[in-house]
Design a protein around this motif. Sequence first.
Motif, PDB file in Angstrom:
ATOM      1  N   LYS A  45       0.837  -1.208   0.000  1.00 16.70           N
ATOM      2  CA  LYS A  45       0.000   0.000   0.000  1.00 16.70           C
ATOM      3  C   LYS A  45       0.868   1.253   0.000  1.00 16.70           C
ATOM      4  O   LYS A  45       0.683   2.145  -0.835  1.00 16.70           O
ATOM      5  N   SER A  46       1.807   1.291   0.945  1.00 17.01           N
ATOM      6  CA  SER A  46       2.679   2.468   1.004  1.00 17.01           C
ATOM      7  C   SER A  46       3.496   2.593  -0.265  1.00 17.01           C
ATOM      8  O   SER A  46       3.698   3.692  -0.787  1.00 17.01           O
ATOM      9  N   THR A  47       3.965   1.473  -0.771  1.00 16.53           N
ATOM     10  CA  THR A  47       4.770   1.500  -1.990  1.00 16.53           C
ATOM     11  C   THR A  47       3.980   2.147  -3.125  1.00 16.53           C
ATOM     12  O   THR A  47       4.500   2.986  -3.860  1.00 16.53           O
ATOM     13  N   MET A 175      -2.789   9.838   1.770  1.00 14.01           N
ATOM     14  CA  MET A 175      -2.624   9.759   3.214  1.00 14.01           C
ATOM     15  C   MET A 175      -2.262   8.329   3.590  1.00 14.01           C
ATOM     16  O   MET A 175      -3.028   7.401   3.329  1.00 14.01           O
ATOM     17  N   ASP A 176      -1.114   8.181   4.202  1.00 19.98           N
ATOM     18  CA  ASP A 176      -0.650   6.844   4.566  1.00 19.98           C
ATOM     19  C   ASP A 176      -0.894   6.599   6.050  1.00 19.98           C
ATOM     20  O   ASP A 176      -0.121   7.045   6.886  1.00 19.98           O
ATOM     21  N   GLU A 177      -1.952   5.936   6.379  1.00 23.29           N
ATOM     22  CA  GLU A 177      -2.347   5.675   7.766  1.00 23.29           C
ATOM     23  C   GLU A 177      -2.261   6.945   8.624  1.00 23.29           C
ATOM     24  O   GLU A 177      -1.548   6.978   9.616  1.00 23.29           O
ATOM     25  N   PRO A 178      -3.007   7.972   8.238  1.00 21.60           N
ATOM     26  CA  PRO A 178      -2.849   9.274   8.896  1.00 21.60           C
ATOM     27  C   PRO A 178      -3.303   9.278  10.342  1.00 21.60           C
ATOM     28  O   PRO A 178      -2.977  10.210  11.080  1.00 21.60           O
TER      29      PRO A 178
HETATM   30 MG   LIG Z   1       2.684   1.257   4.933  1.00 22.51          MG
END
Ligand SMILES: [Mg+2]
Lengths: 255, 291
Positions: A45-47, A175-178
């Motif tokens: 996901k982050s990638t 937004m990455d796990e904000p």
């Molecule tokens: Mg991540």
Amino acid sequence: MSSDFAIAATNVNFWYGSFQALFDVNLKIRRGKVTSMIGPSGCGKSTFLRSVNRINERIDNIRIQGSIHVLDKNILDPDVELVQVRKHIGMVFQRPNPLPISIRENILFGYKIHMSTRASKRQQDDIVEQALQQVLLWDQVKDRLHHKATGLSLEEQQKLCIARLLPIKPSVLLMDEPCSALDPKGTEAVEELIWELHNTFTILIVTHNMAQARRASEECIFMLMGKVMEHTPTQEMFVTPKKQETADYIEGKYG
Amino acid sequence: MHHFATTGINQRNSRTQELFRLLFMMMTVLLVLPVLIIMVTLIYKGGAIVTLDFLLSNPLDGMTAGGIFPALFGTIGLVTVALLVSVPIGVAAAIYLSEYASDTWLTRLINLAIINLAGVPSIVHALFGVGAFVIFFRFGTSILAASCTLAVMTLPVVIVATRESLQSVPMAFREACWNMGATRWQTIRRIVLPNAISGILTGVILEVSRTAGETAPIMFTGAVFFTPFLPQSVFDQTMALSLHLFVLSTQVPGVSEALPYGVALVLISIVLLMNSASIGFRMYLRGQKKW
Ligand SMILES: [Mg+2]
Ligand SMILES: Nc1ncnc2c1ncn2[C@@H]1O[C@H](COP(=O)(O)OP(=O)(O)OP(=O)(O)O)[C@@H](O)[C@H]1O
């Protein structure tokens, strides 16, 4: 490319060295909607998010194939200016990362970088107030704009991190796990804020919190081991998932 | 008997623990001893001679009497010019290595070169200085040549100290900047440097103050045994405390015992003063900073 979509990824493959993190990712993210991205830890996901504003590129040894159209331009093309990519595609991180300067300077940081002319003190005041109003932070901090932003509470810091993107008028917010560093009250406040912003921006939000995905998004993407498994309206995914893996994940069978 | 009573194993462990604690403490105390002995000896034998007048007057009677002003002035000048040369170069190199360079064979080679440069003996630096600065760049034997030699010698520590301060600035700040579209340079100028500068300055001063006592590198490149004149520019030669001390103790007959001790005391005091100032400054700044 139809301009209904803010982000359109086509056949994206991504490698860290020899490790492939994304496999043929095809995704179309609707303009002006909140899309959430869920999936077990390490599924990429982050990638994916970090590929969309090309922040991954500072890591040595990465390779990416395919195309990612944002606002109808492939941002992987060689004629794309990185600074402009970052201007139009804002990113919010898991850990709030305000800069170690004053609250006011944090808000003006991006603005000063992207504007060729210097704004007057008055204009700057307006920008700061407007941005902080928009993230519902103005009343709390208006008397201490010159204090260091790193002294704020985590919730306030995260709101500030969202606010500082607004003056440069991005089209897409990633937004990455904000909310994962925030307590339930902070989470609620930030979710509310995301909801407030979603008409103005296209928002793609990664979350590990099913309830949050369900509450705060209109479409939902489920990823598994670097592949997109399912992409449907959120309600549909949570009520009638098409794939067995999705159902299992939603029920909490993976970590 | 309750559950929390001491057993034989506990007693044995705590005896061993006590033994090792004492052993390590003794080693630590041993470390302080040489410094103390040196300071006490110097103060005892040379303390009486060090007065303001001693610091501010010229040597007399073939350097067997009088003060040390030209040497003191020379040492301060040499160190200052050396700093002016090595800090910009070293800091720029460190910024490049830590903020721009990616990990390639070239940067590895550069890092290797820095480590090796730090290991070169000072007498070799001295000869290099003669060849490079005195002869090739035609600085002659002068403050400039001597300071450049000192600068080359201190470059590795300047680079290492700077790099450490830069790397103590959290990566998250840089990412935040890049994500808003800041270029590397904007990030460095607005965020990284302001937060690293205090560490850079104090680290560099701490490391470089040591050069105040160097003798070999300046001996052939710009420092002289005796000159009745103060240097007028960086192209003049100068006296220096370290060389003065060397000369007094080995070359000049009939020097009173107190004189070399006094010079040594002044030399050490300069180094200690610079160190304490930079440590104090660092502590002050650390108290200011919060993230
Ligand atoms: Mg991540
Ligand atoms: N810099 C890197 N170098 C090598 N491999 C990496 C790097 N970053 C991530 N990976 C690997 O790529 C895969 C995907 O990582 P990614 O961070 O995108 O997962 P994620 O879905 O965001 O997980 P999480 O929910 O834990 O944040 C993981 O297997 C991870 O180990």
